[in-house]
Design a protein around this motif. Structure first.
Motif, PDB file in Angstrom:
ATOM      1  N   MET A   1       8.681  -7.338 -20.361  1.00 26.31           N
ATOM      2  CA  MET A   1       9.026  -6.314 -19.417  1.00 26.31           C
ATOM      3  C   MET A   1       9.056  -6.920 -17.852  1.00 26.31           C
ATOM      4  O   MET A   1       7.804  -7.836 -17.858  1.00 26.31           O
ATOM      5  N   PRO A   2       9.788  -6.857 -17.077  1.00 22.97           N
ATOM      6  CA  PRO A   2       9.943  -7.537 -15.727  1.00 22.97           C
ATOM      7  C   PRO A   2       8.737  -6.739 -15.142  1.00 22.97           C
ATOM      8  O   PRO A   2       8.388  -5.386 -15.204  1.00 22.97           O
ATOM      9  N   GLU A   3       8.016  -7.605 -14.054  1.00 25.99           N
ATOM     10  CA  GLU A   3       7.079  -6.885 -13.075  1.00 25.99           C
ATOM     11  C   GLU A   3       7.626  -5.870 -12.256  1.00 25.99           C
ATOM     12  O   GLU A   3       8.908  -6.106 -11.570  1.00 25.99           O
ATOM     13  N   PRO A   4       7.211  -4.666 -12.014  1.00 26.22           N
ATOM     14  CA  PRO A   4       7.653  -3.664 -10.983  1.00 26.22           C
ATOM     15  C   PRO A   4       7.740  -4.237  -9.762  1.00 26.22           C
ATOM     16  O   PRO A   4       6.735  -5.121  -9.498  1.00 26.22           O
ATOM     17  N   LEU A   5       8.544  -3.660  -8.773  1.00 25.94           N
ATOM     18  CA  LEU A   5       8.098  -4.120  -7.549  1.00 25.94           C
ATOM     19  C   LEU A   5       6.919  -3.807  -6.656  1.00 25.94           C
ATOM     20  O   LEU A   5       6.263  -4.922  -6.196  1.00 25.94           O
ATOM     21  N   LEU A   6       6.420  -2.607  -7.235  1.00 23.33           N
ATOM     22  CA  LEU A   6       5.172  -2.440  -6.583  1.00 23.33           C
ATOM     23  C   LEU A   6       4.318  -1.766  -7.654  1.00 23.33           C
ATOM     24  O   LEU A   6       4.620  -0.868  -8.224  1.00 23.33           O
ATOM     25  N   ALA A   7       3.017  -2.217  -7.989  1.00 26.36           N
ATOM     26  CA  ALA A   7       2.203  -1.771  -8.971  1.00 26.36           C
ATOM     27  C   ALA A   7       0.790  -1.384  -8.269  1.00 26.36           C
ATOM     28  O   ALA A   7       0.138  -2.638  -7.867  1.00 26.36           O
ATOM     29  N   LEU A   8       0.356  -0.439  -8.511  1.00 28.64           N
ATOM     30  CA  LEU A   8      -1.208   0.128  -8.518  1.00 28.64           C
ATOM     31  C   LEU A   8      -1.866  -0.029  -9.468  1.00 28.64           C
ATOM     32  O   LEU A   8      -1.407   0.578 -10.508  1.00 28.64           O
ATOM     33  N   VAL A   9      -2.783  -0.900  -9.760  1.00 28.84           N
ATOM     34  CA  VAL A   9      -3.564  -0.905 -10.896  1.00 28.84           C
ATOM     35  C   VAL A   9      -5.079  -0.820 -11.057  1.00 28.84           C
ATOM     36  O   VAL A   9      -5.953  -1.217 -10.256  1.00 28.84           O
ATOM     37  N   GLY A  10      -5.394   0.560 -11.389  1.00 27.84           N
ATOM     38  CA  GLY A  10      -6.725   0.988 -11.234  1.00 27.84           C
ATOM     39  C   GLY A  10      -7.331   0.958  -9.891  1.00 27.84           C
ATOM     40  O   GLY A  10      -8.666   0.366  -9.623  1.00 27.84           O
ATOM     41  N   VAL A  11      -6.648   1.497  -9.040  1.00 24.14           N
ATOM     42  CA  VAL A  11      -7.223   1.334  -7.450  1.00 24.14           C
ATOM     43  C   VAL A  11      -8.296   2.361  -7.198  1.00 24.14           C
ATOM     44  O   VAL A  11      -7.923   3.543  -7.577  1.00 24.14           O
ATOM     45  N   HIS A  12      -9.267   1.795  -6.548  1.00 22.69           N
ATOM     46  CA  HIS A  12     -10.357   2.874  -6.167  1.00 22.69           C
ATOM     47  C   HIS A  12     -10.734   2.639  -4.842  1.00 22.69           C
ATOM     48  O   HIS A  12     -10.554   1.729  -4.157  1.00 22.69           O
ATOM     49  N   LYS A  13     -10.903   3.759  -3.991  1.00 21.02           N
ATOM     50  CA  LYS A  13     -11.363   3.499  -2.610  1.00 21.02           C
ATOM     51  C   LYS A  13     -12.337   4.493  -2.102  1.00 21.02           C
ATOM     52  O   LYS A  13     -12.354   5.841  -2.243  1.00 21.02           O
ATOM     53  N   SER A  14     -13.566   4.230  -1.675  1.00 19.54           N
ATOM     54  CA  SER A  14     -14.522   4.970  -1.354  1.00 19.54           C
ATOM     55  C   SER A  14     -15.011   4.826   0.063  1.00 19.54           C
ATOM     56  O   SER A  14     -14.795   3.625   0.541  1.00 19.54           O
ATOM     57  N   PHE A  15     -15.147   5.783   0.856  1.00 19.29           N
ATOM     58  CA  PHE A  15     -15.952   5.832   2.174  1.00 19.29           C
ATOM     59  C   PHE A  15     -17.183   6.247   1.988  1.00 19.29           C
ATOM     60  O   PHE A  15     -17.401   7.539   1.973  1.00 19.29           O
ATOM     61  N   GLY A  16     -18.239   5.452   1.932  1.00 15.12           N
ATOM     62  CA  GLY A  16     -19.461   5.739   1.729  1.00 15.12           C
ATOM     63  C   GLY A  16     -19.439   6.394   0.267  1.00 15.12           C
ATOM     64  O   GLY A  16     -19.218   5.850  -0.722  1.00 15.12           O
ATOM     65  N   GLY A  17     -20.113   7.628   0.265  1.00 14.73           N
ATOM     66  CA  GLY A  17     -20.306   8.397  -0.966  1.00 14.73           C
ATOM     67  C   GLY A  17     -18.892   9.041  -1.220  1.00 14.73           C
ATOM     68  O   GLY A  17     -18.810   9.739  -2.337  1.00 14.73           O
ATOM     69  N   VAL A  18     -18.044   9.371  -0.354  1.00  9.20           N
ATOM     70  CA  VAL A  18     -16.798   9.990  -0.705  1.00  9.20           C
ATOM     71  C   VAL A  18     -15.806   8.979  -1.426  1.00  9.20           C
ATOM     72  O   VAL A  18     -15.473   7.982  -1.205  1.00  9.20           O
ATOM     73  N   ARG A  19     -15.246   9.401  -2.702  1.00 10.53           N
ATOM     74  CA  ARG A  19     -14.566   8.681  -3.342  1.00 10.53           C
ATOM     75  C   ARG A  19     -12.964   9.290  -2.993  1.00 10.53           C
ATOM     76  O   ARG A  19     -12.819  10.359  -3.851  1.00 10.53           O
ATOM     77  N   ALA A  20     -12.232   8.602  -2.252  1.00  8.66           N
ATOM     78  CA  ALA A  20     -10.933   9.158  -1.811  1.00  8.66           C
ATOM     79  C   ALA A  20     -10.094   9.007  -2.996  1.00  8.66           C
ATOM     80  O   ALA A  20      -9.019   9.790  -2.777  1.00  8.66           O
ATOM     81  N   VAL A  21      -9.947   7.656  -3.523  1.00  7.92           N
ATOM     82  CA  VAL A  21      -9.057   7.465  -4.645  1.00  7.92           C
ATOM     83  C   VAL A  21      -9.823   6.894  -5.558  1.00  7.92           C
ATOM     84  O   VAL A  21     -10.519   6.127  -5.447  1.00  7.92           O
ATOM     85  N   ARG A  22      -9.251   7.536  -6.711  1.00  4.86           N
ATOM     86  CA  ARG A  22     -10.261   7.000  -8.046  1.00  4.86           C
ATOM     87  C   ARG A  22      -9.088   6.611  -9.246  1.00  4.86           C
ATOM     88  O   ARG A  22      -8.261   7.426  -9.496  1.00  4.86           O
ATOM     89  N   ASP A  23      -9.387   5.479  -9.550  1.00  6.49           N
ATOM     90  CA  ASP A  23      -8.694   4.892 -10.987  1.00  6.49           C
ATOM     91  C   ASP A  23      -7.155   5.423 -10.676  1.00  6.49           C
ATOM     92  O   ASP A  23      -6.631   5.842 -11.547  1.00  6.49           O
ATOM     93  N   LEU A  24      -6.520   4.832  -9.751  1.00  4.53           N
ATOM     94  CA  LEU A  24      -5.028   5.336  -9.338  1.00  4.53           C
ATOM     95  C   LEU A  24      -4.160   4.184  -9.709  1.00  4.53           C
ATOM     96  O   LEU A  24      -4.389   2.981  -9.569  1.00  4.53           O
ATOM     97  N   SER A  25      -3.302   4.494 -10.787  1.00  7.79           N
ATOM     98  CA  SER A  25      -2.184   3.423 -11.347  1.00  7.79           C
ATOM     99  C   SER A  25      -0.954   4.191 -11.370  1.00  7.79           C
ATOM    100  O   SER A  25      -0.885   5.362 -11.797  1.00  7.79           O
ATOM    101  N   PHE A  26       0.117   3.518 -10.785  1.00  6.54           N
ATOM    102  CA  PHE A  26       1.378   3.854 -10.772  1.00  6.54           C
ATOM    103  C   PHE A  26       2.230   2.872 -10.518  1.00  6.54           C
ATOM    104  O   PHE A  26       1.674   1.427  -9.677  1.00  6.54           O
ATOM    105  N   HIS A  27       3.676   2.847 -10.623  1.00 12.71           N
ATOM    106  CA  HIS A  27       4.610   1.393 -10.159  1.00 12.71           C
ATOM    107  C   HIS A  27       5.771   2.209  -9.578  1.00 12.71           C
ATOM    108  O   HIS A  27       6.290   3.405  -9.624  1.00 12.71           O
ATOM    109  N   VAL A  28       6.300   1.474  -8.838  1.00  8.70           N
ATOM    110  CA  VAL A  28       7.720   1.768  -8.366  1.00  8.70           C
ATOM    111  C   VAL A  28       8.626   0.551  -8.673  1.00  8.70           C
ATOM    112  O   VAL A  28       8.356  -0.418  -8.532  1.00  8.70           O
TER     113      VAL A  28
END
Lengths: 257, 332
Positions: A1-28
């Protein structure tokens, strides 16, 4: 399968104790319009900032065309084919419409900046070619007749189209549109939808963050729904419209409190 | 303005500038004109950073000091020819600007201004206290003028004011031409975009920091050149003229003349050099009057003299054209 143009793989983002984005995966994929929706505070804007590079992911990976861009600053992601617009209208108020797009052409100049200062012949030719390109892009979004007008003097809906033109000038493979329809009336949204579908036809992958569900359902092949920083659902517009979890997140669960 | 008119005005200004030493009968006026030309070099450099990219640096005086001391030390202590040391001095100042600019351009707005102010203070403190090297506050005397040049059988001497005037005029013209080349290039477009919205500049794939660093280093180069020209003109150096006052003068020259324009720094440089002299009529209130004038100028001409005058001319031209037009057609 060809690589998608944009891929997010298990993305996390925390600001201190706030977890703004948790385990986000999708592609375009190529020539695909993907919508990113969710209630206020669900992590949409954080996701856009992570993809564009204004924020750095705490964990996980973001790939453009198979290359990890996670550690790159904003400006280094653009030459790899990633361009964006802003949620609030962000332009250069002193510049004309054409000059804005010309600045967007920056990564496409062949001559060096030094050659441009010394005004060598090849750099003058380069400049003329980029002006042509800028003009064609303005024709594409329907602003060509305003090319020499200061950007501060055009309507806000046109300013939003101008932001898209600036982003297109870098010849992106993936385009992030952050609330492109904000402040638009119905007829302006129609014009916007036409432009976005035109971008898709060029094979560009588009990620649209938008509150206006009519527009999202009209132009997207797939929709990713966020809630509390997590992916709640993903599917076609029809699937999303009938998904009880999505309705629940937006409207409440129907049971009295 | 039409091209012919521009060329005409440019030629007239050039002839007037070349003939000036013969027209000025009071030597002190020529002395002031020379200083104004040196300050033009400084202000054109300041304009690259402040006028184009919108970052206000308060280090122009410090970089001017580095250029002045580099050239003076190389020629007096190391015994190098004056021309060589004057040619190297701008590069020394530019190297300093590169080293201090790289970390300080990471901070924005007022913070950047404060960081550069600190550099200026440090530079002056070092010059004052490293006495064995710089002579400290007592200063460094006997800095020579550059040697005479022979060009095609023509002897050009720089020992007198007149000869030196042509040297600084050339430097001021070159600094202005350099500013023009940058302004009309892709680099100038990026710098002025940074002033308007740096976040968007980055989002368009432009590494804004490189352009800011270029502007900062180029301004350090020009400040160094101005310093070298100053040192060999006055013949004596101490740290006093390079304090933050001088950096403020560079900022003022750019703001008063017209930030981001090419002619503004020239007009501004002449003003900051000559205005305090003309105000001697106000006697003890001289500096008070100077300050008052600056406050009024900033309030009533926030964009500077050059943009205001050119807008006035354009308005006059439009009105004149409208008056000369036969009769406006009543049907649209």
């Amino acid at each position: 399968m060809p690589e998608p143009l944009l891929a997010l793989v298990g993305v996390h983002k925390s600001f201190g104790g706030v977890r703004a984005v948790r385990d986000l995966s999708f592609h375009v994929g190529e020539g695909e319009v993907v919508g990113l929706i969710g209630p206020n505070g669900s992590g949409k804007s954080t996701t856009v900032q992570l993809v564009a590079g204004a924020l750095t992911a705490s964990a996980g990976d973001i790939r453009v065309d198979g290359r990890s861009v996670k550690a790159l600053p904003v400006s280094a992601r653009v030459p790899l084919g990633l361009a964006r617009t802003f949620q609030t209208t962000s332009l250069f108020p002193e510049y004309t419409v054409e000059e804005q797009v010309l600045l967007g052409c920056h990564t496409r100049f062949r001559c060096t900046a030094a050659a441009s200062v010394l005004q060598t012949r090849s750099s003058r030719r380069d400049d003329a070619e980029q002006r042509d390109r800028a003009f064609r892009i303005l024709e594409f979004v329907g602003l060509a007749d305003l090319a020499s007008v200061p950007a501060a003097a055009i309507s806000s809906a046109r300013q939003r189209l101008l932001m898209i033109a600036m982003a297109l000038a870098s010849e992106p493979r993936v385009l992030l549109l952050d609330e492109p329809a904000a402040g638009m009336v119905a007829s302006e949204r129609k014009a916007l939808a036409r432009v976005i579908l035109g971008i898709r036809e060029r094979g560009v992958g588009v990620l649209v963050i938008e509150h206006h569900m009519g527009l999202i359902l009209e132009i997207c092949q797939r929709i990713v729904v966020l809630n509390f920083g997590e992916k709640l659902a993903e599917g076609t517009p029809a699937e999303i419209r009938n998904d009880p979890r999505v309705i629940d997140a937006y409207l409440g669960n129907g049971r009295p409190c | 303005m039409s091209r012919a008119l521009r060329v005409g005005i440019g030629t007239a200004v050039a002839i007037a500038a070349l003939a000036l030493p013969h027209a000025l009968t009071v030597p002190y006026f020529l002395h002031l004109t020379i200083l104004a030309c040196i300050w033009t070099v400084l202000a054109q450099g300041q304009n690259l950073v402040q006028g184009f990219s919108g970052y206000v640096s308060i280090a122009a005086g410090g970089f001017m000091a580095i250029g002045a001391y580099a050239s003076a030390l190389l020629s007096v202590k190391a015994g190098w020819p004056v021309w060589t040391s004057m040619a190297l001095a701008p590069f020394v100042a530019a190297a300093f600007a590169l080293v201090v600019g790289y970390p300080s351009l990471r901070v924005k707005g007022h913070y950047f201004a404060i960081v550069t102010l600190a550099y200026n203070l440090v530079i002056v403190t070092v010059l004052n206290n490293y006495e064995s090297f710089t002579g400290g506050e007592a200063g460094m005397p006997n800095i020579q003028r550059p040697a005479a040049l022979v060009l095609g059988g023509l002897q050009l001497s720089f020992a007198g004011r007149e000869g030196y005037y042509y040297l600084v005029l050339l430097a001021a013209a070159a600094a202005t031409a350099g500013g023009a080349l940058v302004l009309h290039s892709r680099v100038g477009r990026v710098l002025i975009a940074i002033r308007q919205n740096e976040m968007v500049v980055d989002a368009l794939g432009v590494a804004a920091w490189r352009y800011k660093l270029f502007a900062f280093v180029a301004s350090g180069f020009l400040a160094g050149l101005a310093g070298a020209l100053y040192a060999h003109f006055i013949g004596f150096l101490n740290p006093e003229p390079f304090g933050t006052d001088q950096s403020m003068n560079a900022i003022l020259a750019v703001t008063l003349g017209g930030s981001g324009t090419l002619l503004g720094p020239i007009v501004g440089a002449f003003l900051v050099v000559t205005l305090p002299e003309y105000l001697r009529v106000a006697d003890t209130y001289r500096l008070v009057a100077y300050g008052l004038l600056l406050v009024l100028a900033t309030i009533f001409m926030p964009r500077g003299i050059v943009p205001m005058v050119s807008r006035g001319f354009q308005g006059m031209a439009t009105r004149l054209a409208a008056a000369l037009r036969p009769r406006p057609d009543p049907t649209p």
